[in-house]
Design an enzyme around this catalytic site. Structure first.
Site, mmCIF file in Angstrom:
data_model
loop_
_atom_site.group_PDB
_atom_site.id
_atom_site.type_symbol
_atom_site.label_atom_id
_atom_site.label_comp_id
_atom_site.label_asym_id
_atom_site.label_seq_id
_atom_site.Cartn_x
_atom_site.Cartn_y
_atom_site.Cartn_z
ATOM 1 N N LYS A 1 0.819 -1.211 0.000
ATOM 2 C CA LYS A 1 0.000 0.000 0.000
ATOM 3 C C LYS A 1 0.859 1.269 0.000
ATOM 4 O O LYS A 1 0.398 2.316 -0.423
ATOM 5 C CB LYS A 1 -0.974 -0.028 1.161
ATOM 6 C CG LYS A 1 -2.023 -1.131 0.962
ATOM 7 C CD LYS A 1 -3.183 -1.055 1.897
ATOM 8 C CE LYS A 1 -4.263 -2.050 1.505
ATOM 9 N NZ LYS A 1 -3.893 -3.455 1.823
HETATM 10 C C1 LIG Z 1 -4.544 -4.524 1.398
HETATM 11 C C2 LIG Z 1 -3.797 -5.781 1.304
HETATM 12 C C3 LIG Z 1 -4.210 -6.810 0.461
HETATM 13 C C4 LIG Z 1 -5.472 -6.729 -0.354
HETATM 14 O O1 LIG Z 1 -5.390 -5.743 -1.352
HETATM 15 P P1 LIG Z 1 -6.711 -5.226 -2.061
HETATM 16 O O2 LIG Z 1 -6.254 -4.124 -2.930
HETATM 17 O O3 LIG Z 1 -7.607 -4.727 -0.956
HETATM 18 O O4 LIG Z 1 -7.319 -6.362 -2.783
HETATM 19 C C5 LIG Z 1 -3.429 -7.947 0.370
HETATM 20 N N1 LIG Z 1 -2.299 -8.076 1.101
HETATM 21 C C6 LIG Z 1 -1.883 -7.108 1.936
HETATM 22 C C7 LIG Z 1 -0.642 -7.336 2.721
HETATM 23 C C8 LIG Z 1 -2.596 -5.931 2.058
HETATM 24 O O5 LIG Z 1 -2.172 -4.961 2.878
#
Ligand SMILES: *Cc1c(COP(=O)(O)O)cnc(C)c1O
Length: 475
Positions: free
Chosen positions: A120
């Site tokens: 993210k």
């Molecule tokens: C947010 C997240 C996901 C899922 O991603 P999306 O975009 O919500 O599908 C998967 N793995 C980790 C470590 C995350 O932080």
């Protein structure tokens, strides 16, 4: 480039007009009115670009109301080896998202080298710099309200901390994040960061955010902004690493590549969908879920059936513990040939707690043409996968990435590179790694001792009026 709402009842707006908002006024999500196209010649020119050059090339086709020089400066400031420094030994931080070859045609795309060790950061660091720039230009301030199951919140807070004109109100499910995640967020002492632990699951927190956002009067009066995964700029930023990953594992553009994506809210893999729509030669987009398999159920059956919070499980890949996949609406909009009226009728049943079935009018039959396939994983399979990857390749992966690797294995094809998106580093989910491997993963030196830092947060019932009052009192 104008942006339109998936529900077809909001005016088309430019990038900076939608940047600071969340949902469109009609409750839909924004998408570009058409997808820019990258030709074979374009792809050739992009192949050897640095991450920042690639990001600029792609984002400048989606953002036409920030002057080129300014956008360039924002991108250059964001994608540096210093910000994305937590690479594995032997990897080059200048690559920003280096690939790690596990074996022939099987790779990890390292997306978790940023400040909070999850993918993210890739989008959120850009968002922080875009917000700061646009707010300064407009002479405005914003109060970011978000819900997190762990990684969004910390990524947002590390991107926004100390930024002028920005306050963050971040809701998280009380005592449901890993100790590391909790410490990472709650140890921030910046005056513009507010951590609110909600007694409930992630969806209770997310529902509070949605309720506040749907109160248009409160939202306008308190200048409420969003950074959760429905924010278009986040999806846009994530498009870039699909291109970067593609170029890293191919020699020319005739080759197709599959991507396996650990998925929850469908934001990450939605960016893969957009990359494919822009002309990236993608074979398959593998949607990997954990026990919260609402997306896997859709891609197997054509039925989208969000769950209630009672049926949302707390798992060892907690950042994928969702019951409804917010960004999924963006893909369905394209699947329906962008029929906003049809989409409105489907989400009328979803928003009322129901489900929909796309088998009836032939829409589900079109899914394979978009490359999507899916699978799910459970705790035992995650543990096995973490052990296997460690034994076979000497690489320690986190639980979310393990869901991706597990499902990716079902869809590997000879001659088609499979790239698994590494969505977090193992250090973030220490307890699960100890369970799988018997010892703790290596932690970056700058994060040793994180859990013993003082923490700053408040606990709250899942009550919309409570959060409204808290916001009013703290701005
Ligand atoms: C947010 C997240 C996901 C899922 O991603 P999306 O975009 O919500 O599908 C998967 N793995 C980790 C470590 C995350 O932080």
């Amino acid at each position: 480039m104008k942006y339109i709402s998936t529900r077809g009842n909001s005016p088309a707006l430019s990038f900076t007009e939608i940047l600071l908002g969340g949902l469109a006024p009609d409750g839909g999500l924004y998408l570009p009115e058409h997808y820019p196209q990258f030709s074979d010649a374009d792809l050739n020119a992009m192949r050897a670009m640095s991450y920042a050059d690639l990001a600029y090339t792609i984002l400048s086709r989606l953002i036409d109301d920030i002057p080129a020089g300014d956008l360039r400066a924002i991108v250059d400031k964001t994608y540096t080896a210093e910000v994305y420094r937590h690479v594995r030994a032997g990897q080059n931080a200048d690559d920003i998202t280096p690939v790690l070859k596990l074996e022939e045609d099987f790779y990890l795309l390292s997306l978790s080298n940023g400040p909070t060790l999850a993918f993210k950061d890739m989008a959120m660091q850009l968002l922080g710099n875009l917000f700061e720039y646009v707010l300064a230009k407009k002479g405005q301030t914003t109060n970011i309200l978000g819900a997190t199951s762990g990684d969004t919140g910390s990524a947002a807070e590390y991107a926004m901390r100390g930024k002028q004109g920005i306050r963050v109100f971040m809701l998280s499910p009380h005592q449901k994040m890993s100790r590391f995640q909790t410490a990472q967020m709650f140890s921030l002492q910046d005056a513009n960061i507010h951590n609110i632990a909600v007694k409930g699951v992630f969806d209770d927190a997310q529902d509070m955010v949605k309720a506040v956002s749907n109160d248009h009067h409160f939202k306008a009066r308190h200048k409420i902004g969003a950074v959760n995964s429905i924010n278009w700029a986040r999806v846009a930023a994530q498009i870039v690493y699909y291109f970067k990953g593609y170029f890293a594992v191919t020699h020319d553009n005739r080759q197709q590549v599959s991507f396996a994506v650990p998925s929850g809210n469908f934001g990450n893999v939605c960016a893969g969908h957009v990359a494919r729509m822009m002309g990236l030669p993608v074979a398959k987009l593998v949607v990997a879920t954990n026990e919260n398999d609402v997306l896997d159920e859709f891609f197997r059956t054509g039925v989208y059936r969000p769950r209630g919070s009672a049926n949302t499980y707390h798992t060892s890949s907690p950042s994928m513990d969702i019951s409804k996949a917010s960004n999924f609406e963006r893909f369905v909009f394209d699947l329906l040939d962008r029929d906003g009226a049809k989409l409105r009728s489907l989400w009328a049943s979803v928003d009322a707690g129901g489900a929909f079935d796309l088998n009836q009018d032939g829409h589900f039959a079109k899914v394979p043409a978009f490359g999507f396939v899916s699978g799910s994983s459970n705790h035992a399979q995650r543990m096995t996968t973490i052990r296997q990857v460690h034994a076979d390749y000497g690489v320690t992966i986190d639980t979310h990435t393990a869901d991706g690797v597990k499902v990716a294995q079902q869809y590997r094809e000879p001659g088609v590179p499979m790239v698994v998106l590494e969505t977090a580093l193992a250090a973030k989910f220490e307890d699960a790694i100890v369970e799988a491997l018997g010892s703790a993963p290596e932690r970056p030196a700058d994060l040793v001792g994180l859990e013993s830092l003082p923490q700053r947060f408040v606990v709250m019932e899942p009550d919309v009026d409570g959060i409204k009052q808290f916001i009013s009192e703290h701005i």
